[in-house]
Write a protein that holds these residues in place. Structure first.
Motif, PDB file in Angstrom:
ATOM      1  N   UNK A 335     -20.520  70.231  86.014  1.00 25.21           N
ATOM      2  CA  UNK A 335     -20.339  70.593  87.405  1.00 25.21           C
ATOM      3  C   UNK A 335     -21.579  71.271  87.963  1.00 25.21           C
ATOM      4  N   UNK A 336     -21.567  71.432  89.270  1.00 23.86           N
ATOM      5  CA  UNK A 336     -22.695  72.073  89.944  1.00 23.86           C
ATOM      6  C   UNK A 336     -22.845  73.529  89.533  1.00 23.86           C
ATOM      7  N   UNK A 337     -21.745  74.178  89.144  1.00 23.91           N
ATOM      8  CA  UNK A 337     -21.815  75.590  88.790  1.00 23.91           C
ATOM      9  C   UNK A 337     -22.597  75.835  87.510  1.00 23.91           C
ATOM     10  N   UNK A 338     -22.698  74.811  86.662  1.00 26.99           N
ATOM     11  CA  UNK A 338     -23.407  75.001  85.401  1.00 26.99           C
ATOM     12  C   UNK A 338     -24.851  75.431  85.646  1.00 26.99           C
ATOM     13  N   UNK A 339     -25.471  74.846  86.666  1.00 29.51           N
ATOM     14  CA  UNK A 339     -26.850  75.192  86.962  1.00 29.51           C
ATOM     15  C   UNK A 339     -27.002  76.562  87.577  1.00 29.51           C
ATOM     16  N   UNK A 340     -25.915  77.048  88.199  1.00 28.05           N
ATOM     17  CA  UNK A 340     -25.970  78.359  88.854  1.00 28.05           C
ATOM     18  C   UNK A 340     -25.777  79.474  87.853  1.00 28.05           C
ATOM     19  N   UNK A 341     -24.748  79.348  87.018  1.00 26.44           N
ATOM     20  CA  UNK A 341     -24.413  80.428  86.094  1.00 26.44           C
ATOM     21  C   UNK A 341     -24.946  80.202  84.684  1.00 26.44           C
ATOM     22  N   UNK A 342     -25.476  78.991  84.416  1.00 24.11           N
ATOM     23  CA  UNK A 342     -25.986  78.672  83.086  1.00 24.11           C
ATOM     24  C   UNK A 342     -24.921  78.960  82.014  1.00 24.11           C
ATOM     25  N   UNK A 343     -23.717  78.571  82.304  1.00 18.15           N
ATOM     26  CA  UNK A 343     -22.599  78.786  81.390  1.00 18.15           C
ATOM     27  C   UNK A 343     -21.910  77.455  81.130  1.00 18.15           C
ATOM     28  N   UNK A 344     -21.351  77.296  79.943  1.00 14.70           N
ATOM     29  CA  UNK A 344     -20.573  76.099  79.634  1.00 14.70           C
ATOM     30  C   UNK A 344     -19.182  76.460  79.122  1.00 14.70           C
ATOM     31  N   UNK A 345     -18.845  77.750  79.064  1.00 16.53           N
ATOM     32  CA  UNK A 345     -17.562  78.161  78.506  1.00 16.53           C
ATOM     33  C   UNK A 345     -16.419  78.023  79.506  1.00 16.53           C
ATOM     34  N   UNK A 346     -16.680  78.308  80.768  1.00 19.08           N
ATOM     35  CA  UNK A 346     -15.636  78.211  81.779  1.00 19.08           C
ATOM     36  C   UNK A 346     -15.521  76.771  82.247  1.00 19.08           C
ATOM     37  N   UNK A 347     -14.291  76.297  82.317  1.00 17.83           N
ATOM     38  CA  UNK A 347     -14.064  74.902  82.690  1.00 17.83           C
ATOM     39  C   UNK A 347     -13.113  74.801  83.864  1.00 17.83           C
ATOM     40  N   UNK A 348     -13.169  73.665  84.548  1.00 14.59           N
ATOM     41  CA  UNK A 348     -12.179  73.344  85.559  1.00 14.59           C
ATOM     42  C   UNK A 348     -11.052  72.572  84.885  1.00 14.59           C
ATOM     43  N   UNK A 349      -9.840  72.780  85.396  1.00 11.47           N
ATOM     44  CA  UNK A 349      -8.680  72.080  84.846  1.00 11.47           C
ATOM     45  C   UNK A 349      -7.917  71.422  85.981  1.00 11.47           C
ATOM     46  N   UNK A 350      -7.670  70.129  85.843  1.00 13.18           N
ATOM     47  CA  UNK A 350      -6.811  69.429  86.798  1.00 13.18           C
ATOM     48  C   UNK A 350      -5.403  69.412  86.233  1.00 13.18           C
ATOM     49  N   UNK A 351      -4.421  69.706  87.082  1.00 12.16           N
ATOM     50  CA  UNK A 351      -3.026  69.692  86.657  1.00 12.16           C
ATOM     51  C   UNK A 351      -2.333  68.522  87.342  1.00 12.16           C
ATOM     52  N   UNK A 352      -1.841  67.581  86.552  1.00 12.58           N
ATOM     53  CA  UNK A 352      -1.240  66.368  87.107  1.00 12.58           C
ATOM     54  C   UNK A 352       0.249  66.313  86.782  1.00 12.58           C
ATOM     55  N   UNK A 353       0.975  65.486  87.548  1.00 11.31           N
ATOM     56  CA  UNK A 353       2.429  65.407  87.421  1.00 11.31           C
ATOM     57  C   UNK A 353       2.878  64.348  86.427  1.00 11.31           C
ATOM     58  N   UNK A 354       1.966  63.482  86.007  1.00 10.63           N
ATOM     59  CA  UNK A 354       2.336  62.388  85.100  1.00 10.63           C
ATOM     60  C   UNK A 354       1.116  61.939  84.319  1.00 10.63           C
ATOM     61  N   UNK A 355       1.370  61.221  83.247  1.00 14.54           N
ATOM     62  CA  UNK A 355       0.254  60.697  82.453  1.00 14.54           C
ATOM     63  C   UNK A 355      -0.540  59.675  83.260  1.00 14.54           C
ATOM     64  N   UNK A 356       0.137  58.965  84.178  1.00 13.43           N
ATOM     65  CA  UNK A 356      -0.565  57.990  85.012  1.00 13.43           C
ATOM     66  C   UNK A 356      -1.577  58.685  85.920  1.00 13.43           C
ATOM     67  N   UNK A 357      -1.143  59.752  86.590  1.00 11.70           N
ATOM     68  CA  UNK A 357      -2.072  60.498  87.442  1.00 11.70           C
ATOM     69  C   UNK A 357      -3.192  61.110  86.613  1.00 11.70           C
ATOM     70  N   UNK A 358      -2.840  61.555  85.433  1.00 10.56           N
ATOM     71  CA  UNK A 358      -3.839  62.180  84.565  1.00 10.56           C
ATOM     72  C   UNK A 358      -4.953  61.205  84.220  1.00 10.56           C
ATOM     73  N   UNK A 359      -4.574  59.973  83.904  1.00  6.28           N
ATOM     74  CA  UNK A 359      -5.577  58.971  83.501  1.00  6.28           C
ATOM     75  C   UNK A 359      -6.475  58.563  84.657  1.00  6.28           C
ATOM     76  N   UNK A 360      -5.931  58.616  85.871  1.00  2.00           N
ATOM     77  CA  UNK A 360      -6.730  58.141  87.021  1.00  2.00           C
ATOM     78  C   UNK A 360      -7.458  59.265  87.736  1.00  2.00           C
ATOM     79  N   UNK A 361      -7.244  60.513  87.337  1.00  2.00           N
ATOM     80  CA  UNK A 361      -7.904  61.622  88.009  1.00  2.00           C
ATOM     81  C   UNK A 361      -9.367  61.684  87.608  1.00  2.00           C
ATOM     82  N   UNK A 362     -10.223  61.871  88.600  1.00  2.00           N
ATOM     83  CA  UNK A 362     -11.662  61.974  88.338  1.00  2.00           C
ATOM     84  C   UNK A 362     -12.224  63.103  89.177  1.00  2.00           C
ATOM     85  N   UNK A 363     -12.832  64.080  88.551  1.00  2.00           N
ATOM     86  CA  UNK A 363     -13.415  65.200  89.272  1.00  2.00           C
ATOM     87  C   UNK A 363     -14.765  64.801  89.811  1.00  2.00           C
ATOM     88  N   UNK A 364     -14.881  64.686  91.116  1.00  2.00           N
ATOM     89  CA  UNK A 364     -16.118  64.237  91.741  1.00  2.00           C
ATOM     90  C   UNK A 364     -17.000  65.418  92.120  1.00  2.00           C
TER      91      UNK A 364
END
Length: 365
Positions: A335-364
């Protein structure tokens, strides 16, 4: 000093001043001259910063009924009288840097209040009546001893800026996600382990600061395009790629305790309780004009509250989620924040309602 104070108040009465500055006057008690006779009926703004006041008079509202702004920053106030609720026109109240241990419920009667500042006190809780402040725009409770926030805080529908840095909060109510005018939320230096799933879903929320919450290792992906402060969060070691189940089992991503089931990518069966809640939510959301057509169902209070305030909404399709989620981890280095904070430990998490949504979710980006 006493003569100067007397002359200042006398001049304010004679000339019917709307603003009165009594900052830095070394006052130990509230000046009786302000309360004599009819008081200062015309006074709108009273500044009494950096004195040594320990109490306020009970007849403050009776003698100063038209106060719009009251500044009591940096005194020694331990208690605010119940009569504070009689200041019907008050819009701004600053009680920062005092020694308040308790805030009276009557604070909720200040229906015109727009700005309430309580930072740097000794408050361990806030009265639920704060939720009655419909016009409140700013609430600052930083540097206190709060372990929780009142659930009714979500009723402050005008709230735009909420600051609660340096407390002892382990979580914040998911109902806060319903504050659709909230623009800035600051929760630095607390004990947060997770954030509500819907946090950031509102377009109005643009600034979120969670710095120095050492056990916070996952941010909802709704926050991806917001201005975020997260320095000092999470562990220092790099998150390794691997099976999602292993990542979650190692608690690299904090999840709300209310979530009963974590869905896997191979699980295509929605639990009956989840399916029932989703059906009810959809029905009530699109309920008919004729309320007699509603089904004769009486839900337990806990389920009714869950129906009104779901755990979150699917980041892919916006379906409300009640008892089951499908989390998808996005390492910070992508993500863009990696260059700002120089950290890789904190992550973003998407929460989906089904396995179908989970497979098609893409963090842009």
């Amino acid at each position: 000093m006493a003569t100067e104070l007397h002359e200042t108040i006398f001049m304010a009465k004679q000339e019917r001043h709307k603003n009165l500055f009594l900052n830095y006057k070394n006052l130990n008690i509230f000046p009786v001259e302000l309360l004599k006779d009819e008081g200062l009926q015309f006074l709108e703004r009273l500044y009494m910063k950096r004195n040594s006041l320990t109490t306020l008079p009970d007849n403050l509202a009776q003698k100063l009924p038209n106060l719009i702004e009251l500044y009591l920053h940096s005194n020694n106030l331990v208690l605010i009288p119940e009569a504070i609720g009689n200041l019907a026109r008050l819009q701004s109240l600053d009680l920062s840097n005092n020694t308040l241990q308790l805030l009276c419920p009557e604070i909720g009667r200040l229906r015109s209040l727009r700005h309430l500042r309580l930072s740097n006190n000794q408050l361990k809780s806030l009265p639920p009546e704060i939720g009655d402040l419909q016009d409140l725009e700013t609430l600052d409770v930083a540097m206190n001893q709060l372990t929780s926030l009142p659930d009714r805080l979500h009723r402050c529908l005008s709230l735009q800026n909420l600051t609660m840095d340096h407390n002892q909060l382990s979580h914040i109510p998911r109902q806060l996600c319903w504050l659709h005018r909230l623009n800035q939320l600051s929760m630095a230096a607390n004990r947060l382990t997770f954030l509500p799933l819907d946090l950031g879903r509102s377009r109005e929320l643009q600034f979120v600061f969670v710095d120095n919450n050492v056990d916070l290792r996952g941010l909802p992906s709704y926050l991806y395009n917001k201005v975020i402060g997260c320095s000092g969060c999470g562990v220092s070691s790099q998150v390794l790629e691997g099976d999602m189940g292993e990542v979650l089992s190692e608690a690299l991503v904090g999840l709300p305790a209310e979530v009963k089931v974590i869905g896997s990518e191979t699980d295509n069966v929605v639990p009956l309780e989840e399916l029932a809640m989703r059906t009810l939510q959809s029905f009530y959301h699109h309920r008919p004009a004729d309320l007699s057509l509603l089904p004769p169902i009486t839900l337990p209070r806990s389920l009714m509250e869950l129906l009104h305030f779901p755990l979150g909404h699917c980041h892919r399709c916006s379906q409300a989620m009640f008892t089951i989620i499908y989390p998808k981890l996005f390492p910070l280095r992508d993500t863009a924040l990696a260059g700002v904070h120089r950290r890789t430990a904190v992550s973003f998490v998407a929460y989906c309602c089904s396995s179908r949504c989970l497979r098609t979710f893409d963090l842009q980006g």
